[in-house]
Enzyme design. Structure first.
Site, PDB file in Angstrom:
ATOM      1  N   GLU A 153       0.830  -1.367   0.005  1.00 16.44           N
ATOM      2  CA  GLU A 153       0.109   0.024   0.008  1.00 16.44           C
ATOM      3  C   GLU A 153       0.850   1.450   0.058  1.00 16.44           C
ATOM      4  O   GLU A 153       0.890   2.090   0.980  1.00 16.44           O
ATOM      5  CB  GLU A 153      -0.818   0.047   0.998  1.00 16.44           C
ATOM      6  CG  GLU A 153      -2.041  -1.172   1.072  1.00 16.44           C
ATOM      7  CD  GLU A 153      -2.963  -1.103   2.132  1.00 16.44           C
ATOM      8  OE1 GLU A 153      -2.755  -0.517   3.398  1.00 16.44           O
ATOM      9  OE2 GLU A 153      -4.008  -1.774   1.947  1.00 16.44           O
ATOM     10  N   GLU A 312      -6.967  -8.067  -0.876  1.00 15.24           N
ATOM     11  CA  GLU A 312      -7.237  -7.782   0.643  1.00 15.24           C
ATOM     12  C   GLU A 312      -8.746  -7.439   0.785  1.00 15.24           C
ATOM     13  O   GLU A 312      -9.029  -6.124   0.106  1.00 15.24           O
ATOM     14  CB  GLU A 312      -6.495  -6.788   1.255  1.00 15.24           C
ATOM     15  CG  GLU A 312      -5.077  -7.405   1.785  1.00 15.24           C
ATOM     16  CD  GLU A 312      -4.475  -6.163   2.498  1.00 15.24           C
ATOM     17  OE1 GLU A 312      -5.004  -5.460   3.415  1.00 15.24           O
ATOM     18  OE2 GLU A 312      -3.340  -6.021   2.462  1.00 15.24           O
TER      19      GLU A 312
HETATM   20  C1  GLA Z   1      -4.140  -2.819   5.057  1.00 15.18           C
HETATM   21  C2  GLA Z   1      -2.878  -3.294   5.187  1.00 15.18           C
HETATM   22  C3  GLA Z   1      -3.058  -5.059   5.849  1.00 15.18           C
HETATM   23  C4  GLA Z   1      -3.691  -4.758   7.229  1.00 15.18           C
HETATM   24  C5  GLA Z   1      -5.192  -4.278   6.695  1.00 15.18           C
HETATM   25  C6  GLA Z   1      -6.239  -4.192   7.873  1.00 15.18           C
HETATM   26  O1  GLA Z   1      -5.031  -3.018   3.905  1.00 15.18           O
HETATM   27  O2  GLA Z   1      -2.460  -3.720   3.944  1.00 15.18           O
HETATM   28  O3  GLA Z   1      -1.520  -4.979   6.171  1.00 15.18           O
HETATM   29  O4  GLA Z   1      -3.350  -3.845   8.048  1.00 15.18           O
HETATM   30  O5  GLA Z   1      -4.962  -3.011   5.939  1.00 15.18           O
HETATM   31  O6  GLA Z   1      -7.507  -3.720   7.395  1.00 15.18           O
END
Ligand code: GLA
Ligand code: ZN
EC number: 3.2.1.23
Length: 673
Positions: A153, A312
């Site tokens: 991210e 995710e």
């Molecule tokens: C982000 C991160 C993950 C985790 C999630 C939790 O998307 O990439 O490592 O912290 O948030 O929602």
């Protein structure tokens, strides 16, 4: 050409972030057994593992990762392997404290969380290249390896750094961009407030100033910070391509999150082999499934329409919002499959096994603290089997009906200080127009303002304050050739340097819209303004109004009260073969629907068969066939009409003329033929 699909993955991706380093190795055996039970096909590993892989400078411990990848491979589970460069170890910062990023007011962040990175720092760059090289060399041929997951991210939690090495890097970037200091002075308008620079060496990042700084400087710094993160992504990607050919490289985006507005995903989409996205429901009282659909459509658009992957989302509640409700029964599967409908090649989660320690122990997971005798686990197992039954959709593409223009750079400019009204939020307008299109059951592609729009009968411009001359010409050409355009207020005002286009507003759009705007007249908080149409219809606006002067456009709705009473509020301009609509106030949902109804008529978009508002119907189509997804977000069973016969893939039932979709459920019909 690099590969674009995870190597060796013959089904849709189903799985999640897997952080086995948080558990003794004995637990790993149980993990893989349960992964098989749930139908997991791929997991993301090693994203935060730098401190374990390189416990001290130049000393490596790959043994545990070797055993882990072997174990996954023995169990037929593919690996999305992280480069751990979002989390450098403590020893690295002890040796290189200046790699910690600095805020605009000069505060240096500390070690102890994650993502504390100055992307200009040469020591960080060297260390990141080194660990990436080690991983690529060691695992290029590993049979479990399917995909590289670079970093994590980009853009959050730190989007820009204001330290001395970033200042030097910013100066080099400006020198490359402008060539001469005169060109920069002109672009930034430094004649204002005596800000003229005699040389690039006099320029700093936009650090804390007593009052508003130079907007051109602030905007270029955003571009610079984004480009700098991208340089680091590309550096890692190129190492991976060179040492591990045939393995696609991704980094997880967060396309629709307004908190992550520092990344220009149009540019990033061109650099990754496979676009992947993270999406979490924002529980702020709005319809979360509409934001989900928007994120998915935007991600697909960033991927130029190609299949992408949801890397995710959450099985149930998260832990980082003010209130983190659990998902309702069935909601997880509905969320997952809604992403798949809009182009995702699977559904992955953060994370596999819920952590006992650390900052995310209250974040839901596939395997919760409560173990397997839980609703979440049972739903995970059921979803694994649903996802598996959809494997024939791989490679198909989602069909869109209309386009919405979207530009991160325009928002960077719009969100600078000292604007006509602090209540005007361009993201809010984008969300509102998207929601209005969603409610008409239209599937949206997002497009860059300079992209080819000729495929779309209708193009919506929610509020794009910054628009280049090229974008203006693009929209003129689009309407001239028969397109229908809808433009919201405060669009096309400034150029790429935040300088007002020459002549009356809206400089980039006045010809195509057939009007000029003499003055903005934002409303006070909670003020409403009435707008009446020729058919007696009355709409409501707030936040914004304008003195619009038609110059070829016809007035369709007129302000009924306020300072602008009697002036046009909504106009329509026939231009070439098409028409261009303009709305100069912030309409409510009902007003947007009325406006879009008129524009859809111009665009000859037939209204969709009578579907309840919260039932989504989306099509994916390609070599393996045409697949109709019906997603029922309501509490009532419903029937969705079909033009053809087909087979429902989750139940195996035949569908003729219609498909029944139980309350809260999803149905996927593969149409015959
Ligand atoms: C982000 C991160 C993950 C985790 C999630 C939790 O998307 O990439 O490592 O912290 O948030 O929602
Ligand atoms: Zn820095």
């Amino acid at each position: 050409m690099p590969e674009t699909t995870p190597k060796g993955l013959t089904r849709l991706a189903f799985g999640g972030d897997y952080n086995p380093e948080q558990w003794p190795e004995t637990v790993w055996q149980e993990d893989v057994r349960l992964m098989r039970e749930a139908g997991v096909t791929m997991v993301s590993v090693g994203i935060f593992s730098w401190a374990l892989l390189e416990p001290s400078p130049g000393a490596y411990d790959f043994g545990w990762l070797d055993r882990l990848l072997d174990l996954l491979h023995e169990n037929g589970i593919r690996a999305d392997l992280g480069t751990p460069t979002v989390a450098p170890p403590a020893w690295f910062y002890r040796a290189h404290p200046e790699a910690l990023p600095v805020t605009a007011d000069g505060t240096r962040y500390e070690f102890g969380s994650r993502g504390a990175i100055c992307h200009s720092n040469a020591d960080y760059r060297a260390a990141a290249a080194n660990i990436t090289t080690r991983l690529a060399t060691r695992y290029a041929e590993h049979p479990a390896l399917a995909l590289w997951h670079v970093h994590n991210e980009y853009g959050v939690p730190v989007s820009a750094c204001y330290c001395e090495s970033c200042a030097a890097h910013f100066r080099r970037w400006l020198t490359d961009t402008y060539g001469t200091i005169d060109a920069l002075n002109e672009a930034w308008g430094t004649a204002f407030w005596g800000q003229r620079y005699a040389g690039f060496d006099q320029i700093n990042p936009p650090r804390l100033t007593p009052t508003v700084g130079n907007p051109g400087q602030a905007l270029d710094h955003k571009r610079f910070a984004d480009a700098t993160m991208r340089e680091n992504f590309v550096a890692e990607r190129d190492i991976l391509h060179r040492l591990a050919p045939g393995i696609p490289v991704t980094t997880n985006f967060m396309t629709a999150l307004s908190q992550c507005d520092s990344v220009d995903y149009w540019a990033w989409g061109r650099e990754v082999d496979l676009v992947t996205n993270d999406h979490y429901l924002i529980t702020d009282g709005r319809r979360t499934h509409v934001n989900l659909a928007m994120a998915a459509d935007l991600t697909r658009s960033v991927a130029s329409g190609a299949p992408w992957l949801l890397l995710e989302h959450s099985t149930s509640g998260v832990n980082w919002q003010p209130h983190n409700p659990a998902k309702a029964p069935g909601q997880m599967a509905r969320n997952s499959l809604a992403h798949v409908a809009r182009g995702s090649e699977g559904a992955m989660f953060f994370q596999w096994r819920q952590s006992r320690r650390g900052a995310e122990k209250f974040h839901s997971s596939m395997l919760p603290h409560g173990g397997t005798d839980t609703r979440v686990w049972r739903e995970v197992v059921e979803l694994g089997s649903s996802v598996d039954s959809l494997r024939s959709i791989r490679g198909t593409r989602t069909r869109a009906d209309v386009a919405v223009l979207w530009d991160w750079q325009s928002w960077w400019a719009q969100n600078l200080q000292w604007r006509p009204s602090e209540d005007h939020d361009p993201r809010e307008r984008a969300d509102a127009f998207y929601e209005a299109l969603y409610d008409r059951h239209l599937t949206v592609d997002f497009a860059h303002p300079e992209a080819d729009l000729s495929a779309y009968p209708l193009v919506v411009v929610p509020a794009l304050y910054l628009m280049t001359e090229a974008a203006g010409n693009n929209l003129e050409e689009y309407v001239e050739n028969g397109g229908t355009l809808v433009v919201s207020y405060f669009s096309g005002i400034v150029d790429e340097h935040d300088a007002v286009h020459d002549g009356p507003y809206p400089g980039a759009l006045r010809d195509v819209l057939g009007l000029t705007v003499e003055e903005f007249s934002p409303l006070l908080k909670d003020d409403r303004i009435r707008v009446t149409g020729p058919d007696g219809s009355e709409l409501t606006g707030d936040v914004w109004s304008e003195f619009v002067v038609p110059r070829g456009a016809e007035t369709v709705w007129t302000y009924a009260d306020g300072l602008t009473a009697g002036h046009p509020a909504v106009t329509r301009h026939r231009f070439g073969e098409g028409s261009a609509w303009y709305v100069s106030t912030r309409l409510t949902a009902q007003g947007l629907d009325a406006l879009l109804g008129r524009a859809a008529d111009d665009a000859r978009i037939a209204p969709r068969a009578d579907l309840p508002r919260d039932v989504e119907v989306v099509c994916r189509t390609g070599e393996s066939g045409t697949f109709l997804f019906a997603v029922n977000h309501t509490a009532l069973d419903t029937k969705v009409p079909l033009d053809a016969h087909g087979t429902e893939l989750l139940t195996g039932e035949r569908a003729a003329g219609q498909v029944s979709v139980p309350a809260g459920a999803v149905r996927v019909v593969r149409l015959d033929g």
